[in-house]
Design a protein around this motif. Structure first.
Motif, mmCIF file in Angstrom:
data_model
loop_
_atom_site.group_PDB
_atom_site.id
_atom_site.type_symbol
_atom_site.label_atom_id
_atom_site.label_comp_id
_atom_site.label_asym_id
_atom_site.label_seq_id
_atom_site.Cartn_x
_atom_site.Cartn_y
_atom_site.Cartn_z
ATOM 1 N N MET A 99 0.827 -1.191 0.000
ATOM 2 C CA MET A 99 0.000 0.000 0.000
ATOM 3 C C MET A 99 0.872 1.256 0.000
ATOM 4 O O MET A 99 1.019 1.949 1.004
ATOM 5 C CB MET A 99 -0.928 0.006 1.220
ATOM 6 C CG MET A 99 -2.007 -1.056 1.176
ATOM 7 S SD MET A 99 -3.319 -0.734 -0.046
ATOM 8 C CE MET A 99 -2.837 -1.814 -1.387
ATOM 9 N N ILE A 100 1.536 1.469 -1.119
ATOM 10 C CA ILE A 100 2.361 2.660 -1.290
ATOM 11 C C ILE A 100 1.506 3.737 -1.953
ATOM 12 O O ILE A 100 0.944 3.514 -3.021
ATOM 13 C CB ILE A 100 3.598 2.360 -2.150
ATOM 14 C CG1 ILE A 100 4.446 1.260 -1.521
ATOM 15 C CG2 ILE A 100 4.434 3.631 -2.340
ATOM 16 C CD1 ILE A 100 5.604 0.807 -2.405
ATOM 17 N N ILE A 101 1.423 4.903 -1.331
ATOM 18 C CA ILE A 101 0.700 6.019 -1.941
ATOM 19 C C ILE A 101 1.671 6.808 -2.804
ATOM 20 O O ILE A 101 2.672 7.327 -2.310
ATOM 21 C CB ILE A 101 0.080 6.950 -0.880
ATOM 22 C CG1 ILE A 101 -0.936 6.203 -0.021
ATOM 23 C CG2 ILE A 101 -0.591 8.147 -1.554
ATOM 24 C CD1 ILE A 101 -1.576 7.066 1.056
ATOM 25 N N GLY A 102 1.386 6.887 -4.097
ATOM 26 C CA GLY A 102 2.173 7.716 -5.000
ATOM 27 C C GLY A 102 1.545 9.093 -5.099
ATOM 28 O O GLY A 102 0.341 9.211 -5.327
ATOM 29 N N VAL A 103 2.351 10.124 -4.904
ATOM 30 C CA VAL A 103 1.854 11.505 -4.934
ATOM 31 C C VAL A 103 2.614 12.275 -5.997
ATOM 32 O O VAL A 103 3.850 12.335 -5.964
ATOM 33 C CB VAL A 103 2.020 12.201 -3.568
ATOM 34 C CG1 VAL A 103 1.430 13.606 -3.626
ATOM 35 C CG2 VAL A 103 1.354 11.395 -2.461
ATOM 36 N N ASP A 104 1.890 12.835 -6.945
ATOM 37 C CA ASP A 104 2.469 13.634 -8.028
ATOM 38 C C ASP A 104 2.037 15.084 -7.824
ATOM 39 O O ASP A 104 0.873 15.434 -8.016
ATOM 40 C CB ASP A 104 1.987 13.101 -9.377
ATOM 41 C CG ASP A 104 2.663 13.786 -10.558
ATOM 42 O OD1 ASP A 104 3.370 14.795 -10.346
ATOM 43 O OD2 ASP A 104 2.482 13.317 -11.700
ATOM 44 N N ILE A 105 3.002 15.926 -7.438
ATOM 45 C CA ILE A 105 2.708 17.323 -7.103
ATOM 46 C C ILE A 105 2.977 18.163 -8.346
ATOM 47 O O ILE A 105 4.066 18.708 -8.546
ATOM 48 C CB ILE A 105 3.583 17.790 -5.916
ATOM 49 C CG1 ILE A 105 3.540 16.746 -4.799
ATOM 50 C CG2 ILE A 105 3.105 19.153 -5.403
ATOM 51 C CD1 ILE A 105 4.737 16.800 -3.882
ATOM 52 N N GLY A 106 1.993 18.237 -9.216
ATOM 53 C CA GLY A 106 2.139 18.961 -10.467
ATOM 54 C C GLY A 106 2.050 20.463 -10.275
ATOM 55 O O GLY A 106 1.821 20.966 -9.172
ATOM 56 N N THR A 107 2.225 21.182 -11.367
ATOM 57 C CA THR A 107 2.169 22.637 -11.304
ATOM 58 C C THR A 107 0.783 23.126 -10.920
ATOM 59 O O THR A 107 0.635 24.006 -10.069
ATOM 60 C CB THR A 107 2.575 23.233 -12.666
ATOM 61 O OG1 THR A 107 3.862 22.739 -13.031
ATOM 62 C CG2 THR A 107 2.616 24.751 -12.596
ATOM 63 N N VAL A 145 -2.998 4.933 -5.460
ATOM 64 C CA VAL A 145 -2.514 3.656 -4.936
ATOM 65 C C VAL A 145 -2.797 2.596 -5.990
ATOM 66 O O VAL A 145 -3.889 2.564 -6.578
ATOM 67 C CB VAL A 145 -3.212 3.287 -3.612
ATOM 68 C CG1 VAL A 145 -2.754 1.907 -3.134
ATOM 69 C CG2 VAL A 145 -2.910 4.337 -2.547
ATOM 70 N N PHE A 146 -1.808 1.736 -6.240
ATOM 71 C CA PHE A 146 -1.928 0.695 -7.264
ATOM 72 C C PHE A 146 -1.934 -0.684 -6.610
ATOM 73 O O PHE A 146 -1.332 -0.890 -5.537
ATOM 74 C CB PHE A 146 -0.747 0.762 -8.244
ATOM 75 C CG PHE A 146 -0.609 2.092 -8.938
ATOM 76 C CD1 PHE A 146 -1.274 2.342 -10.125
ATOM 77 C CD2 PHE A 146 0.180 3.100 -8.398
ATOM 78 C CE1 PHE A 146 -1.149 3.566 -10.765
ATOM 79 C CE2 PHE A 146 0.322 4.323 -9.024
ATOM 80 C CZ PHE A 146 -0.360 4.551 -10.205
ATOM 81 N N ASP A 147 -2.589 -1.654 -7.286
ATOM 82 C CA ASP A 147 -2.485 -3.033 -6.811
ATOM 83 C C ASP A 147 -1.204 -3.661 -7.360
ATOM 84 O O ASP A 147 -0.411 -3.000 -8.043
ATOM 85 C CB ASP A 147 -3.725 -3.839 -7.190
ATOM 86 C CG ASP A 147 -3.916 -4.027 -8.698
ATOM 87 O OD1 ASP A 147 -2.957 -3.788 -9.464
ATOM 88 O OD2 ASP A 147 -5.034 -4.417 -9.107
ATOM 89 N N SER A 148 -0.987 -4.927 -7.068
ATOM 90 C CA SER A 148 0.276 -5.569 -7.446
ATOM 91 C C SER A 148 0.460 -5.685 -8.952
ATOM 92 O O SER A 148 1.576 -5.862 -9.433
ATOM 93 C CB SER A 148 0.361 -6.967 -6.821
ATOM 94 O OG SER A 148 -0.718 -7.776 -7.271
ATOM 95 N N ALA A 149 -0.644 -5.571 -9.721
ATOM 96 C CA ALA A 149 -0.559 -5.638 -11.176
ATOM 97 C C ALA A 149 -0.430 -4.263 -11.822
ATOM 98 O O ALA A 149 -0.365 -4.150 -13.043
ATOM 99 C CB ALA A 149 -1.785 -6.346 -11.744
ATOM 100 N N GLY A 150 -0.400 -3.210 -11.005
ATOM 101 C CA GLY A 150 -0.225 -1.869 -11.546
ATOM 102 C C GLY A 150 -1.512 -1.174 -11.923
ATOM 103 O O GLY A 150 -1.487 -0.181 -12.651
ATOM 104 N N VAL A 151 -2.645 -1.654 -11.423
ATOM 105 C CA VAL A 151 -3.937 -1.028 -11.694
ATOM 106 C C VAL A 151 -4.311 -0.159 -10.489
ATOM 107 O O VAL A 151 -4.220 -0.611 -9.339
ATOM 108 C CB VAL A 151 -5.028 -2.085 -11.936
ATOM 109 C CG1 VAL A 151 -6.390 -1.422 -12.151
ATOM 110 C CG2 VAL A 151 -4.654 -2.945 -13.139
ATOM 111 N N SER A 152 -4.718 1.083 -10.743
ATOM 112 C CA SER A 152 -5.042 1.974 -9.638
ATOM 113 C C SER A 152 -6.304 1.494 -8.915
ATOM 114 O O SER A 152 -7.301 1.125 -9.544
ATOM 115 C CB SER A 152 -5.233 3.407 -10.137
ATOM 116 O OG SER A 152 -6.344 3.506 -10.999
ATOM 117 N N ILE A 153 -6.246 1.519 -7.584
ATOM 118 C CA ILE A 153 -7.386 1.075 -6.783
ATOM 119 C C ILE A 153 -7.929 2.214 -5.919
ATOM 120 O O ILE A 153 -9.002 2.079 -5.321
ATOM 121 C CB ILE A 153 -7.017 -0.121 -5.896
ATOM 122 C CG1 ILE A 153 -5.831 0.223 -4.979
ATOM 123 C CG2 ILE A 153 -6.695 -1.339 -6.755
ATOM 124 C CD1 ILE A 153 -5.522 -0.869 -3.965
#
Length: 483
Positions: A1-9, A16-24
């Motif tokens: 359960m890694i939260i990816g945060v993209d702080i754009g302009t 958060v993605f599952d083990s197959a790379g699909v966002s959940i």
């Protein structure tokens, strides 16, 4: 359960993605960008932190398992001045800023820009740290005197959450890092007159560096103190990793606020006598680099056209569908940014133009001419970056099937588009998993994609006539631009 945060302009996203790379689970919220007179563009660090807090708390509330780590990425360049505690000593200066336009023109004229390029492979532009810091040193020295660090968006957030002063090697790449050694080139710093400000540059963190939420960061996000945090790479290389760029020669087109064109290489060598433009970015993998050409001609140009024509973004696709390649003879140069252009050439005085207009020209032709011109700019960038492998794409621009088709036809190559829009956050999560010793199958994560094929007759028109006309118009215009 890694939260990816993209702080754009203009937007902060958490995924958060599952083990197959699909966002959940995902959330997003806008950031405030302040466009001020004189081409100044600034952001407030506290407001940006509020966006991070909002999206992380919202995503965490959607999960049925504990969060195990936080993976950060975000916008690069600009200058985010902070004190030793992480407080902003002045508003952050965006990469979009144009206050250093005249200074950059002087550096181009007197050879400073070329000298730095020869040492680092990165071409300076008005919104890069070197130009902004030099401007502040002359006009706001007290701000630099109060600062403990002159960094970037991602490391500013990291300092607030962990108390650590650091910088990712990708952010540090422009403009002072020697890509071969991953260390600052001291002569490049001196060439920009910033040797006496050297203490403001944090040393790049080592590969796979992991930080920890401190007490205040944990309270801010509602997550456990000590939670692992990774910081970078910034959004351009993170998107390349997230999209599936793996082999030398592969590239990625990001059709966002920036039209970023990147190509992977395993050689730190570059043409030191070439045009001093673009970036030579170190990646999390030692021995791998991205030749990046991030042009200033992205989706902001489409927003401008919509405002001018009184239409919504949703109308762009139908207008493109109702027009033919070549836009009925209407041509455009797309350089609408106040700070000019930074790739594949640097010119702070670059400005847009339309030609071939008549009383019979309509909105569809104006829109197509602008979209085609941005695709021509992408081709120009990829020629400079050396694309010869698979091309991936992401960003708001590729949500338009019609515009994506123009990109494929102008570039003359199929385009692979990941099915999940959170490509930057995906790349940050993959980097975090590797750093934490629990890597996912990157190939499987990249397999969720569709491919836009080239329409041969359109590609032939663009190759034979459209791109040649663009190049001729650009060459003529560059002789006329003035600050």
């Amino acid at each position: 359960m890694i939260i990816g945060v993209d702080i754009g302009t203009s937007l902060t996203k958490a995924v958060v993605f599952d083990s197959a790379g699909v966002s959940i689970a995902q959330a997003c919220t806008p950031s405030e960008v302040h466009h001020l007179p004189g081409g100044l563009v600034e952001q407030d660090l506290d407001q940006v932190m509020d966006t991070v807090t909002t999206v992380v708390r919202e995503v965490a509330s959607q999960l049925d398992r504990p969060v195990t780590a936080l993976a950060l990425t975000g916008q690069g360049d600009g200058v985010w001045l902070r004190d030793a505690e992480g407080g902003a000593v002045r508003p952050a200066i965006s990469w979009l800023d144009g206050r250093a336009n005249s200074l950059l023109a002087k550096w181009q004229a007197d050879g400073v820009a070329r000298e730095v390029f020869r040492r680092t492979g990165s071409g300076m532009f008005p919104g890069c740290a070197a130009a902004i810091l030099s401007f502040l040193d002359k006009n706001e020295p007290e701000a630099l005197d109060r600062a403990a660090v002159a960094g970037y968006c991602v490391d500013a957030v990291v300092q607030r959450l962990t108390g650590e002063i650091t910088v990712d090697v990708s952010d540090a790449s422009l403009p002072f890092l020697d890509p071969a050694t991953r260390r600052y080139d001291e002569d490049a710093i001196e060439a920009c007159g910033l040797g006496h400000r050297r203490s403001l540059f944090a040393e790049p963190s080592p590969p796979k560096a992991v930080f920890r939420l401190d007490k205040s960061g944990a309270a801010l996000l509602g997550l456990p103190e000590g939670l692992p945090v990774t910081a970078g790479p910034f959004d351009l290389p993170a998107s390349a990793i997230g999209a599936g760029v793996r082999r030398p020669g592969d590239g990625i087109l990001t059709a966002g606020t920036t039209l970023a064109c990147q190509v992977l290489t395993r050689s730190p060598e570059f043409d030191r006598e070439g045009e001093p433009a673009g970036m030579f970015l170190c990646t999390p993998a030692e021995g791998e680099f991205l030749r990046a050409m991030p042009a200033m001609v992205g989706t902001a140009s489409i927003d401008w056209a919509c405002k001018l024509l009184g239409i919504g973004v949703a109308e762009i696709g139908p207008l493109l569908a109702s027009s033919e390649p070549g836009a009925g003879g209407v041509r455009a140069l797309p350089f609408l940014s106040n700070s000019g252009e930074r790739a594949p050439f640097v010119d702070a005085s670059a400005r847009a133009q339309f030609s071939g207009l008549s009383l019979e020209s309509d909105r569809a032709e104006l829109v197509r001419a602008l979209c085609e011109s941005i695709a021509y700019a992408a081709r120009h960038c990829f020629e400079a970056a050396g694309l010869d492998g698979t091309l991936y794409a992401c960003g708001g621009g590729v949500r338009s099937a019609e515009w994506t088709q123009i990109f494929a036809d102008v570039l003359g190559t199929p385009i692979v588009i990941p099915s999940d829009p959170g490509v930057g956050a995906r790349g940050a999560v993959l980097v975090a998993a590797e750093a934490l010793g629990a890597p996912f199958d990157a190939a499987e994560w990249a397999s969720h994609a569709r491919t836009v094929e080239v329409v041969p007759e359109n590609a032939e028109f663009y190759r034979r006539q459209g791109y040649a006309d663009y190049q001729a118009s650009l060459a003529a215009a560059r002789g006329l631009w003035r600050l």
